[in-house]
Design a protein around this motif. Sequence first.
Motif, PDB file in Angstrom:
ATOM      1  N   GLU A 368     -79.543  65.879  26.925  1.00 58.59           N
ATOM      2  CA  GLU A 368     -79.124  64.953  25.877  1.00 58.59           C
ATOM      3  C   GLU A 368     -79.302  63.508  26.345  1.00 58.59           C
ATOM      4  OE1 GLU A 368     -78.129  65.424  22.895  1.00 58.59           O
ATOM      5  OE2 GLU A 368     -77.480  67.524  22.748  1.00 58.59           O
ATOM      6  N   TRP A 387     -79.390  55.509  17.945  1.00 53.70           N
ATOM      7  CA  TRP A 387     -78.045  55.132  18.366  1.00 53.70           C
ATOM      8  C   TRP A 387     -78.066  54.716  19.834  1.00 53.70           C
ATOM      9  CZ3 TRP A 387     -74.985  57.276  22.210  1.00 53.70           C
ATOM     10  CH2 TRP A 387     -75.490  58.452  22.808  1.00 53.70           C
ATOM     11  N   TRP A 403     -71.595  58.303  27.433  1.00 58.94           N
ATOM     12  CA  TRP A 403     -71.522  59.289  26.364  1.00 58.94           C
ATOM     13  C   TRP A 403     -72.914  59.883  26.090  1.00 58.94           C
ATOM     14  CZ3 TRP A 403     -67.096  61.058  24.196  1.00 58.94           C
ATOM     15  CH2 TRP A 403     -65.936  60.315  24.434  1.00 58.94           C
ATOM     16  N   ALA A 406     -73.913  61.158  21.288  1.00 58.87           N
ATOM     17  CA  ALA A 406     -72.982  60.531  20.326  1.00 58.87           C
ATOM     18  C   ALA A 406     -73.776  59.913  19.190  1.00 58.87           C
ATOM     19  CB  ALA A 406     -72.110  59.505  21.037  1.00 58.87           C
ATOM     20  N   ALA A 407     -74.311  60.744  18.329  1.00 57.59           N
ATOM     21  CA  ALA A 407     -75.145  60.255  17.216  1.00 57.59           C
ATOM     22  C   ALA A 407     -74.366  59.267  16.358  1.00 57.59           C
ATOM     23  CB  ALA A 407     -75.622  61.437  16.388  1.00 57.59           C
ATOM     24  N   GLN A 408     -75.122  58.279  15.857  1.00 55.69           N
ATOM     25  CA  GLN A 408     -74.542  57.239  15.011  1.00 55.69           C
ATOM     26  C   GLN A 408     -73.492  56.428  15.759  1.00 55.69           C
ATOM     27  OE1 GLN A 408     -75.864  56.775  11.885  1.00 55.69           O
ATOM     28  NE2 GLN A 408     -77.256  58.446  12.505  1.00 55.69           N
ATOM     29  N   ASP A 410     -71.073  57.561  17.293  1.00 54.30           N
ATOM     30  CA  ASP A 410     -69.784  58.195  17.032  1.00 54.30           C
ATOM     31  C   ASP A 410     -69.445  59.080  18.230  1.00 54.30           C
ATOM     32  OD1 ASP A 410     -67.557  59.505  16.137  1.00 54.30           O
ATOM     33  OD2 ASP A 410     -68.479  60.239  14.271  1.00 54.30           O
ATOM     34  N   THR A 411     -68.517  58.608  19.049  1.00 52.85           N
ATOM     35  CA  THR A 411     -68.194  59.352  20.282  1.00 52.85           C
ATOM     36  C   THR A 411     -67.541  60.692  19.987  1.00 52.85           C
ATOM     37  OG1 THR A 411     -66.093  58.148  20.440  1.00 52.85           O
ATOM     38  CG2 THR A 411     -67.987  57.252  21.649  1.00 52.85           C
ATOM     39  N   SER A 412     -67.002  60.844  18.787  1.00 57.05           N
ATOM     40  CA  SER A 412     -66.393  62.143  18.459  1.00 57.05           C
ATOM     41  C   SER A 412     -67.444  63.240  18.361  1.00 57.05           C
ATOM     42  CB  SER A 412     -65.604  62.038  17.145  1.00 57.05           C
ATOM     43  OG  SER A 412     -66.471  61.807  16.049  1.00 57.05           O
ATOM     44  N   LYS A 413     -68.691  62.817  18.178  1.00 58.95           N
ATOM     45  CA  LYS A 413     -69.779  63.783  18.117  1.00 58.95           C
ATOM     46  C   LYS A 413     -70.426  64.011  19.487  1.00 58.95           C
ATOM     47  CE  LYS A 413     -71.001  62.419  13.387  1.00 58.95           C
ATOM     48  NZ  LYS A 413     -72.083  61.869  12.518  1.00 58.95           N
ATOM     49  N   GLY A 414     -70.030  63.199  20.468  1.00 59.88           N
ATOM     50  CA  GLY A 414     -70.695  63.254  21.753  1.00 59.88           C
ATOM     51  C   GLY A 414     -69.877  63.940  22.833  1.00 59.88           C
ATOM     52  N   THR A 415     -70.424  63.890  24.031  1.00 65.36           N
ATOM     53  CA  THR A 415     -69.785  64.484  25.203  1.00 65.36           C
ATOM     54  C   THR A 415     -69.688  63.422  26.278  1.00 65.36           C
ATOM     55  OG1 THR A 415     -70.753  66.649  24.706  1.00 65.36           O
ATOM     56  CG2 THR A 415     -69.946  66.308  26.943  1.00 65.36           C
TER      57      THR A 415
END
Length: 500
Positions: A368, A387, A403, A406-408, A410-415
Amino acid sequence: MRKILALLLVAGLLALGAGAALAETPVLLNPAHVGATNPGFEIGACPVPPAGQEGWYGWHFIMPANNNFTSLSVTFENAGTFSADPFPGGVFVAHPDTNHAYIWTPGPDTLLTGSATSDGDNTFFNLSHVCPGAGYEELTVSKTAVTSFTREHAWDIAKSVETENGHRLYGFPKIWLFTDGSGNETATWTVDVTYEGYEDSDFNVSGQVTIENTGTLDAVITSVADVLAGEPISVDFGVTFPYTLPAGETLTGTYDEDGYVEGKNEVTVTTERDAYVAEAAIVWGDPTPEINATVNIKDYSYLFGKRSLGTATAPNDAQFTYTKDFAWADYGRDRCGSFTYGNKAMIVETGQSASATLKVNVQCYIYETAYAKGDDEFCFIPTFSQWGWTNPIEPGEYTWDLWAGAAQCDTSKGTLVGSVTVVYNDDGDVTVTYNIDAPFMLDEAHVYVGYDMFPQMQQGRRTVSTVAPGQYYNDGPFDGSAIYVIAHAVVGIPDPNFGP
């Protein structure tokens, strides 16, 4: 008045051996007597032996002065005692002159003692002479019975493989090797060779019949009958019967019969004069040959190659085991994926085989894109469709989260895969350090440090901004004013869908 007469003979007075030269005419053998007179006597002619006693030895006894025997008893070393009371009678042959008597014995012998009664007054009687046998038939028959049979031993083979953790997939044992080593384990292979018993076949009895003429007469053999366990069989002598076997000669025949029998083998040799019997017990010994009493076990596999495990010997079972340790580090990221290891054990002599299959899954990394995100970061979006973050700094030390995915922005989508440490010192130098957390792996890193928010690149005659990692550069040393840092990475993340 009737008197009792005695013949006193010393053992050894008459001893004719089988090898002695025998005359065809009567032989005077030192007549012994007890009494005052020895009137003397002539050697008389030998009478013809009775039927069935041809070739026997004739012993001629005489009562002197022509007194007649009224009873007679004589004892030989081998033939035993012969008696007649009244005389003539029993086995004695009376001479035309009643004071003579003959006794016939099967062969040379030694006369031991004798006694007689007479109708006269004489006090003794004599052994006049011995008539040697003109010849006799004697066959010595012997036979052998040699047994043989084939014994083939039967085996079975099975193979299995077990793992420490006991995972299975679709019926196969399976090892899951995780990048952090948590799945490392040992596999154990077991080969069981089981003895299944034996089967006997190809039973055979063979041997010889030996006929030796040990007599003094030629023997006319009219037939040979051989009976094996109650059933007549043929013996090959190479001659046709009737067959004359000269004295001193030997005739040998052979037989060869298939099948299992019990009991004995008996042969009867019949001549014109007599019949002779010999037998041999049928004894089944050890098998010859013995097939697969000991077998060799070999193993074939990709993991271990070709090798010998050992042997198994009837009637015992045998078991062979061996192990192998499996670790993710033995494969690494470049050899991740699924592996199937076939393994076959074989009994070399019979061709029987058994297989055991082990599956090994090696966890792969999913790669990633990752960016460092500081406190005053600016997302690439909407300036760019991609991003990521560019981070303004002034001289000092910063620690930012790294991160991945984290698409867009948005860390909630990432690792969160680690951190980046940035040091902007008083000399204007900027140092960027990546700190990757386990179990993640840093595969690539690209850093931009410059006065512009984004890297600049020449596009024809124009200068344009870009966030393509391949265009990153470092403009330092800097003058201590505000600058921007983009910390990009390609990070390997262990496949989250991996595992049993």
